[in-house]
Scaffold this motif. Structure first.
Motif, PDB file in Angstrom:
ATOM      1  N   GLN A  47      22.143  -2.907   0.863  1.00  0.00           N
ATOM      2  CA  GLN A  47      20.994  -2.337   0.162  1.00  0.00           C
ATOM      3  C   GLN A  47      20.620  -3.172  -1.066  1.00  0.00           C
ATOM      4  OE1 GLN A  47      22.099   1.714  -0.650  1.00  0.00           O
ATOM      5  NE2 GLN A  47      22.196   2.285   1.513  1.00  0.00           N
ATOM      6  N   GLY A  48      20.680  -4.505  -0.897  1.00  0.00           N
ATOM      7  CA  GLY A  48      20.231  -5.393  -1.952  1.00  0.00           C
ATOM      8  C   GLY A  48      21.208  -5.637  -3.071  1.00  0.00           C
ATOM      9  N   GLN A  49      22.427  -5.115  -2.950  1.00  0.00           N
ATOM     10  CA  GLN A  49      23.427  -5.309  -3.996  1.00  0.00           C
ATOM     11  C   GLN A  49      24.684  -5.942  -3.425  1.00  0.00           C
ATOM     12  OE1 GLN A  49      22.764  -1.038  -5.802  1.00  0.00           O
ATOM     13  NE2 GLN A  49      23.861  -2.281  -7.295  1.00  0.00           N
ATOM     14  N   LEU A  50      25.356  -6.714  -4.264  1.00  0.00           N
ATOM     15  CA  LEU A  50      26.612  -7.350  -3.879  1.00  0.00           C
ATOM     16  C   LEU A  50      27.726  -6.317  -3.997  1.00  0.00           C
ATOM     17  CD1 LEU A  50      27.361 -10.302  -3.075  1.00  0.00           C
ATOM     18  CD2 LEU A  50      28.119 -10.599  -5.448  1.00  0.00           C
ATOM     19  N   GLY A  98      18.719  -5.782   6.946  1.00  0.00           N
ATOM     20  CA  GLY A  98      18.010  -5.171   5.833  1.00  0.00           C
ATOM     21  C   GLY A  98      18.769  -5.183   4.527  1.00  0.00           C
ATOM     22  N   ALA A  99      19.928  -5.862   4.483  1.00  0.00           N
ATOM     23  CA  ALA A  99      20.734  -5.864   3.260  1.00  0.00           C
ATOM     24  C   ALA A  99      20.144  -6.773   2.187  1.00  0.00           C
ATOM     25  CB  ALA A  99      22.163  -6.286   3.578  1.00  0.00           C
ATOM     26  N   GLY A 100      19.320  -7.752   2.591  1.00  0.00           N
ATOM     27  CA  GLY A 100      18.714  -8.661   1.622  1.00  0.00           C
ATOM     28  C   GLY A 100      19.140 -10.104   1.782  1.00  0.00           C
ATOM     29  N   LYS A 101      19.881 -10.422   2.842  1.00  0.00           N
ATOM     30  CA  LYS A 101      20.379 -11.791   3.029  1.00  0.00           C
ATOM     31  C   LYS A 101      19.233 -12.787   3.188  1.00  0.00           C
ATOM     32  CE  LYS A 101      22.688 -10.862   6.785  1.00  0.00           C
ATOM     33  NZ  LYS A 101      22.180  -9.493   6.961  1.00  0.00           N
ATOM     34  N   ALA A 104       0.818  -1.205   0.000  1.00  0.00           N
ATOM     35  CA  ALA A 104       0.000   0.000   0.000  1.00  0.00           C
ATOM     36  C   ALA A 104       0.857   1.263   0.000  1.00  0.00           C
ATOM     37  CB  ALA A 104      -0.923  -0.003   1.218  1.00  0.00           C
ATOM     38  N   ARG A 105       2.061   1.168   0.551  1.00  0.00           N
ATOM     39  CA  ARG A 105       2.928   2.344   0.613  1.00  0.00           C
ATOM     40  C   ARG A 105       3.855   2.465  -0.595  1.00  0.00           C
ATOM     41  NH1 ARG A 105       4.863   2.412   7.005  1.00  0.00           N
ATOM     42  NH2 ARG A 105       2.761   2.484   7.908  1.00  0.00           N
ATOM     43  N   GLY A 106       3.684   1.591  -1.569  1.00  0.00           N
ATOM     44  CA  GLY A 106       4.540   1.644  -2.742  1.00  0.00           C
ATOM     45  C   GLY A 106       5.392   0.395  -2.855  1.00  0.00           C
ATOM     46  N   SER A 107       6.438   0.480  -3.630  1.00  0.00           N
ATOM     47  CA  SER A 107       7.292  -0.681  -3.870  1.00  0.00           C
ATOM     48  C   SER A 107       8.660  -0.487  -3.223  1.00  0.00           C
ATOM     49  CB  SER A 107       7.454  -0.923  -5.370  1.00  0.00           C
ATOM     50  OG  SER A 107       8.074   0.185  -5.993  1.00  0.00           O
ATOM     51  N   PHE A 108       9.288  -1.618  -2.902  1.00  0.00           N
ATOM     52  CA  PHE A 108      10.625  -1.623  -2.311  1.00  0.00           C
ATOM     53  C   PHE A 108      11.436  -2.716  -2.968  1.00  0.00           C
ATOM     54  CE2 PHE A 108      13.465  -3.675   0.836  1.00  0.00           C
ATOM     55  CZ  PHE A 108      14.388  -2.641   0.980  1.00  0.00           C
ATOM     56  N   GLN A 109      12.597  -2.355  -3.495  1.00  0.00           N
ATOM     57  CA  GLN A 109      13.450  -3.338  -4.161  1.00  0.00           C
ATOM     58  C   GLN A 109      14.452  -3.875  -3.145  1.00  0.00           C
ATOM     59  OE1 GLN A 109      15.343  -2.009  -7.775  1.00  0.00           O
ATOM     60  NE2 GLN A 109      15.707  -4.108  -8.475  1.00  0.00           N
ATOM     61  N   ALA A 110      14.255  -5.126  -2.732  1.00  0.00           N
ATOM     62  CA  ALA A 110      15.094  -5.744  -1.709  1.00  0.00           C
ATOM     63  C   ALA A 110      16.381  -6.306  -2.278  1.00  0.00           C
ATOM     64  CB  ALA A 110      14.309  -6.850  -0.989  1.00  0.00           C
ATOM     65  N   LEU A 111      16.340  -6.773  -3.531  1.00  0.00           N
ATOM     66  CA  LEU A 111      17.531  -7.311  -4.193  1.00  0.00           C
ATOM     67  C   LEU A 111      17.630  -6.713  -5.590  1.00  0.00           C
ATOM     68  CD1 LEU A 111      17.207 -11.081  -3.190  1.00  0.00           C
ATOM     69  CD2 LEU A 111      18.886  -9.443  -2.297  1.00  0.00           C
ATOM     70  N   LYS A 112      18.876  -6.416  -5.995  1.00  0.00           N
ATOM     71  CA  LYS A 112      19.082  -5.704  -7.251  1.00  0.00           C
ATOM     72  C   LYS A 112      20.168  -6.392  -8.075  1.00  0.00           C
ATOM     73  CE  LYS A 112      18.167  -1.526  -4.542  1.00  0.00           C
ATOM     74  NZ  LYS A 112      18.728  -0.264  -4.002  1.00  0.00           N
TER      75      LYS A 112
END
Length: 311
Positions: free
Chosen positions: A211-214, A43-46, A16-24
């Motif tokens: 932040q979802g990136q290596l 919160g890094a995406g592990k 409802a609050r929009g989208s969030f990209q957890a992994l990139k």
């Protein structure tokens, strides 16, 4: 063939609050028999990456294979190759420890598994709890049962998602001795942990997420050597001079200050003497994985390509 292969994995959550990209676009392989560490801040995406590997979440883009089996298109074979120890303590309160392991064996179609169950109970210090109801166990003992459940079908790939969080020293030692033995026997191990001394001691190769990136992927020895520096370690109750505080990491009374060479070490000591700072237990050593991790995370403010190599 890699034991696990992540190819350009992305994951976007929409609400409802929009989208969030957890992994990139995360890509890396884990080889058979490798002990691989996956590190990153909260919160890094592990956990999202592990959930995709386990089939608990579906990637928005990319693909994952386990021992050559796609986790979506060939999910049954992929699940059978995985043994996962989750962060959360999840258990069925109606069964004993031995019954729990028998049922878990049945999930994977493994029959006549009593000898291996007995070995798991012995190796994980659960023999005297074999007939105890799961509700009667302490948190640490429940954690041991989770490990046994993950290993009961002898999977070629073992995933440990912060397995020693909040457990005692005895369990840590017991767990690592047993998992290290399985790794020597050819099982691939994927470990996430916030205890970086464990990762440094156990993992031959490490990937770091932010932040979802290596942001780093290399052999542990190469990461340490590539960013190694001299570390001045001491204890003090006094306030640090600003010039020392700017390059120091303080944990309670323990201060670790980075220095590039002997001259810089002497300069830092001179600053402490000039301010009358009394120090105890002074040591001069090399940077450890925690120092390297913090340096990489701080340098990855604007995330770019990962440092190091994939092999």
């Amino acid at each position: 063939m890699p034991a696990v292969s992540f190819k350009n994995i992305s994951k976007t959550y929409t609400g409802a609050r929009g989208s969030f990209q957890a992994l990139k676009g995360v890509s890396f392989d884990i080889e058979a028999g490798e002990f691989f560490g996956l590190l990153g801040p909260n919160g890094a995406g592990k956990t999202t990456l592990i959930s995709i590997l386990a089939g608990l979440a579906r990637a928005t883009g990319g693909s994952v294979t386990v021992m050559g089996h796609d986790v979506v298109n060939d999910y049954a074979a992929a699940r059978k190759c995985l043994g996962i120890v989750p962060q959360e303590l999840v258990f069925d309160p109606f069964f004993s420890v031995r019954e729990t392991l028998r049922i878990q064996s049945g999930y994977f179609g493994v029959k006549n598994n009593e000898a291996w169950i007995d070995e798991l109970l012995q190796s994980l210090g659960l023999s005297d709890k074999a007939n105890a109801n799961m509700r009667q166990l302490s948190g640490g003992m429940k954690r041991r049962v989770l490990v046994a459940q993950a290993l009961v079908h002898k999977p070629p790939v073992i995933v440990l998602d912060e397995p020693t969080a909040g457990v005692d020293v005895e369990l840590r030692q017991t767990l690592w001795q047993f998992v290290s033995r399985l790794n020597r026997e050819g099982h691939a191990v994927l470990l996430t942990t916030h205890y970086l001394e464990e990762a440094e001691a156990l993992c031959g190769r490490i990937g770091m997420l932010k932040q979802g990136q290596l942001v780093a992927l290399d052999r542990t020895s190469a990461l340490l050597a590539g960013r190694a520096s001299t570390m001045l370690r001491f204890k003090t109750d006094a306030a640090l001079p600003p010039a020392v505080a700017a390059v120091a990491r303080v944990t309670g009374r323990i201060v670790q200050a980075k220095a590039h060479d002997a001259a810089e070490v002497e300069h830092l000591l001179a600053l402490l003497r000039a301010e009358g700072v009394k120090v105890e237990d002074l040591e001069i050593g090399r940077a450890d994985l925690e120092d390297v991790f913090l340096e990489i995370m701080n340098a990855a403010g604007s995330v770019s390509a990962p440092t190091g190599s994939a092999a």
